[in-house]
Design an enzyme around this catalytic site. Structure first.
Site, PDB file in Angstrom:
ATOM      1  N   LYS A   1      -1.733  -1.703  -5.398  1.00 28.56           N
ATOM      2  CA  LYS A   1      -2.620  -1.921  -6.535  1.00 28.56           C
ATOM      3  C   LYS A   1      -2.635  -0.757  -7.512  1.00 28.56           C
ATOM      4  O   LYS A   1      -3.064  -0.908  -8.655  1.00 28.56           O
ATOM      5  CB  LYS A   1      -4.054  -2.161  -6.036  1.00 28.56           C
TER       6      LYS A   1
ATOM      7  N   TYR B   1     -14.492  -4.456  11.432  1.00 23.44           N
ATOM      8  CA  TYR B   1     -13.217  -3.775  11.215  1.00 23.44           C
ATOM      9  C   TYR B   1     -12.278  -4.012  12.393  1.00 23.44           C
ATOM     10  O   TYR B   1     -11.081  -4.282  12.213  1.00 23.44           O
ATOM     11  CB  TYR B   1     -13.443  -2.279  11.026  1.00 23.44           C
TER      12      TYR B   1
ATOM     13  N   GLY C   1       0.805  -1.211   0.000  1.00 19.05           N
ATOM     14  CA  GLY C   1       0.000   0.000   0.000  1.00 19.05           C
ATOM     15  C   GLY C   1       0.841   1.265   0.000  1.00 19.05           C
ATOM     16  O   GLY C   1       0.459   2.274   0.591  1.00 19.05           O
TER      17      GLY C   1
END
Length: 288
Positions: A49, A175, A24
């Site tokens: 990505k 989360y 990331g």
């Protein structure tokens, strides 16, 4: 947003020639860590990505690679989805082939959705578990053979100390589970890898940090006024990565506390708006 990193110790150059694999790393905290380590002469693997520009979010693996080179490091940009075993394995093999090994893995990639169980779709739940806790397992599983060959192996995951108070679980248990899972896996890895000289730790910000997650997933850009810049996490991550002799193994660190211990006296310049440095909001999972 300007980068205002701080040199805290006499260890400038401590990461020179070391290879740091950061997930990331195309924007936000991951990018900041990449640039901080690059300025110390590290080889940076930008594993994210973001291969193509995003209409709303600045930064790609390629733009960060250029910044890394300009900062004084060497860069390898690889498009990677941390959910995909083959992609992560191939990226690590390329990193080792390019730079001669891997010395540290920074698990920065994350997925966030602050909703309770009833409001969280199975698809969103699975995404958070895969990108957050499972990725710590996967990157470690694949990196351990390389890290064992390093004289200073590190695994650093950006996750909070486990806090099981109901107020942190009721509103967004899915989360919380994914982030606490990162920490629990790190606790296990710290014990598992101790004999191999691989130091494992977690890092979490004391306050909100001005990133896309805050702007688009947590609230809005106005929350930046209650946030610090990503540089605060980058400086703390750097301090962890240069720490030797397993001194931080198994620890769950808070950026402000660690930086204070390493000599930072004034955190004003880390604030997104220094004029509001006294109005910062605590991050999730931390009690006053």
């Amino acid at each position: 947003m300007s980068e205002e990193f701080v040199t805290l110790t006499d260890n400038t150059g401590a990461l020179k020639g070391r290879t740091i694999f950061i997930t990331g790393a195309s924007r936000g905290i991951g990018r900041a860590i990449a640039l901080k380590c690059a300025a110390d002469g590290a080889n940076i693997v930008i594993a994210a990505k973001s291969d193509e520009p995003h209409p709303k979010l600045p930064g790609t693996i390629h733009s960060v690679a250029s910044e890394v080179e300009a900062a004084g490091g060497k860069a390898l940009a690889i498009k990677v989805d941390v959910r995909e075993e083959d992609q992560v394995a191939d990226a690590m093999a390329r990193a080792a082939d390019t730079f001669g090994g891997i010395d540290a893995v920074v698990n920065n990639a994350g997925a966030i959705n602050l909703s309770n169980v009833e409001s969280t779709s199975p698809k969103r739940y699975d995404l958070m578990q895969m990108v957050n806790s499972r990725a710590v397992y996967l990157t470690a599983h694949l990196a351990i053979p390389y890290l064992k060959k390093s004289a200073c192996g590190h695994i650093l995951s950006l996750s909070p100390p486990v806090n099981l108070k109901p107020k942190w679980l009721g509103p967004f248990a899915p989360y919380a589970l994914s982030k606490f899972g990162m920490t629990i896996l790190s606790m296990g890895l710290a014990e598992e890898l101790h004999e191999h000289g691989i130091s494992v730790a977690t890092l979490w910000p004391r306050t909100l940090v001005a990133t896309a997650a805050i702007e688009f997933a947590v609230g809005n850009r106005e929350m930046f006024q209650q946030s610090r810049k990503p540089a605060v996490m980058a400086d703390a991550a750097y301090e962890i990565l240069i720490t030797e002799n397993m001194a931080l193994n198994g620890q769950h660190l808070i950026d402000e506390e660690l930086l204070g211990e390493r000599g930072v006296k004034d955190f004003t310049d880390y604030a997104h708006n220094p004029e509001k440095a006294d109005e910062l909001a605590l991050d999730l999972f931390l009690d006053p």
